[in-house]
Write a protein that holds these residues in place. Structure first.
Motif, PDB file in Angstrom:
ATOM      1  N   CYS A   1       0.863  -1.177   0.000  1.00  0.00           N
ATOM      2  CA  CYS A   1       0.000   0.000   0.000  1.00  0.00           C
ATOM      3  C   CYS A   1       0.903   1.232   0.000  1.00  0.00           C
ATOM      4  O   CYS A   1       1.740   1.401   0.885  1.00  0.00           O
ATOM      5  N   HIS A   2       0.712   2.068  -0.997  1.00  0.00           N
ATOM      6  CA  HIS A   2       1.533   3.260  -1.183  1.00  0.00           C
ATOM      7  C   HIS A   2       0.826   4.536  -0.726  1.00  0.00           C
ATOM      8  O   HIS A   2       1.371   5.624  -0.916  1.00  0.00           O
ATOM      9  N   CYS A   3      -0.370   4.444  -0.159  1.00  0.00           N
ATOM     10  CA  CYS A   3      -1.098   5.656   0.218  1.00  0.00           C
ATOM     11  C   CYS A   3      -0.299   6.452   1.258  1.00  0.00           C
ATOM     12  O   CYS A   3       0.527   5.898   1.987  1.00  0.00           O
TER      13      CYS A   3
ATOM     14  N   GLN B   1       2.318   5.334   4.289  1.00  0.00           N
ATOM     15  CA  GLN B   1       3.697   5.811   4.294  1.00  0.00           C
ATOM     16  C   GLN B   1       4.020   6.460   5.639  1.00  0.00           C
ATOM     17  O   GLN B   1       5.075   6.201   6.222  1.00  0.00           O
ATOM     18  N   ARG B   2       3.125   7.288   6.122  1.00  0.00           N
ATOM     19  CA  ARG B   2       3.364   7.956   7.409  1.00  0.00           C
ATOM     20  C   ARG B   2       3.297   6.976   8.580  1.00  0.00           C
ATOM     21  O   ARG B   2       4.071   7.082   9.533  1.00  0.00           O
TER      22      ARG B   2
ATOM     23  N   PHE C   1       8.333   3.885   2.183  1.00  0.00           N
ATOM     24  CA  PHE C   1       7.751   4.302   0.913  1.00  0.00           C
ATOM     25  C   PHE C   1       6.422   3.582   0.656  1.00  0.00           C
ATOM     26  O   PHE C   1       5.622   4.008  -0.163  1.00  0.00           O
ATOM     27  N   ALA C   2       6.191   2.479   1.355  1.00  0.00           N
ATOM     28  CA  ALA C   2       4.955   1.705   1.252  1.00  0.00           C
ATOM     29  C   ALA C   2       4.839   0.820   2.484  1.00  0.00           C
ATOM     30  O   ALA C   2       5.814   0.615   3.206  1.00  0.00           O
ATOM     31  N   ALA C   3       3.651   0.305   2.697  1.00  0.00           N
ATOM     32  CA  ALA C   3       3.436  -0.684   3.755  1.00  0.00           C
ATOM     33  C   ALA C   3       3.157  -2.021   3.082  1.00  0.00           C
ATOM     34  O   ALA C   3       2.365  -2.092   2.140  1.00  0.00           O
TER      35      ALA C   3
ATOM     36  N   ASP D   1      -1.989  -2.168  21.120  1.00  0.00           N
ATOM     37  CA  ASP D   1      -2.518  -0.820  21.258  1.00  0.00           C
ATOM     38  C   ASP D   1      -3.097  -0.454  19.892  1.00  0.00           C
ATOM     39  O   ASP D   1      -2.696  -1.005  18.868  1.00  0.00           O
ATOM     40  N   TRP D   2      -4.041   0.475  19.873  1.00  0.00           N
ATOM     41  CA  TRP D   2      -4.687   0.872  18.625  1.00  0.00           C
ATOM     42  C   TRP D   2      -4.649   2.379  18.478  1.00  0.00           C
ATOM     43  O   TRP D   2      -4.846   3.109  19.445  1.00  0.00           O
ATOM     44  N   PHE D   3      -4.408   2.828  17.244  1.00  0.00           N
ATOM     45  CA  PHE D   3      -4.436   4.253  16.914  1.00  0.00           C
ATOM     46  C   PHE D   3      -5.456   4.450  15.807  1.00  0.00           C
ATOM     47  O   PHE D   3      -5.372   3.801  14.757  1.00  0.00           O
ATOM     48  N   GLN D   4      -6.434   5.327  16.042  1.00  0.00           N
ATOM     49  CA  GLN D   4      -7.400   5.630  14.983  1.00  0.00           C
ATOM     50  C   GLN D   4      -6.737   6.620  14.037  1.00  0.00           C
ATOM     51  O   GLN D   4      -6.628   7.806  14.325  1.00  0.00           O
ATOM     52  N   SER D   5      -6.297   6.122  12.896  1.00  0.00           N
ATOM     53  CA  SER D   5      -5.490   6.913  11.965  1.00  0.00           C
ATOM     54  C   SER D   5      -6.308   7.752  10.997  1.00  0.00           C
ATOM     55  O   SER D   5      -5.748   8.586  10.293  1.00  0.00           O
TER      56      SER D   5
END
Length: 148
Positions: free
Chosen positions: A28-30, A34-35, A40-42, A59-63
């Protein structure tokens, strides 16, 4: 034919096992991925929630307004991606598996943010960690061998 694979975070605090039907993975390149991973990808594989067992809940982060991401708050390892609702699957990061070598990439997602220069890198010189003096010297000073 399904197989059970295991994985977890870098420090070992979060561990999982998952039953997989195939070895398919994707990049995934979105920009969000990336962040989230700093790359550069996940690299992900999609897994059924029914076949996923967390030994310890991550742990969870609502991205975003539509998704959240599991991670380890102790070491920072990103572990995946999940929509907030309406899905019986989620994605796990390929790098968090104990043995990621069997996965085969089948597609690019989030191609609007794809960085072409990072796709065809097979001809770049390859340096192995054990051969990089600044790395191997530090591992030796710590009384350890360079990990593979």
């Amino acid at each position: 034919m399904s197989k059970t694979l295991t994985g977890g975070c870098q420090c070992g605090r979060i561990r999982y096992s998952v039953d997989l039907e195939n070895d398919e993975a994707y990049l995934c390149h979105c920009r969000m991925c990336q962040r989230a991973t700093g790359g550069f990808a996940a690299a992900f594989t999609q897994v059924p929630l029914a076949g996923l067992n967390w030994e310890r809940e991550p742990d969870w982060f609502q991205s975003s307004p539509i998704a959240r991401r599991p991670f380890c708050s102790a070491c920072g390892t990103p572990l995946g991606f999940a929509f907030l609702e309406g899905d019986d699957k989620m994605d796990l990061t390929i790098g968090s598996f104990d043995d990621p070598s069997g996965f085969v990439p089948i597609l690019h997602s989030g191609a609007e943010s794809l960085h072409e220069a990072w796709l065809d890198i097979k001809d770049l010189p390859r340096l192995y960690s054990k051969d990089i003096e600044s790395v191997s010297r530090r591992w030796k000073a710590a009384g350890r061998e360079v990990p593979e």
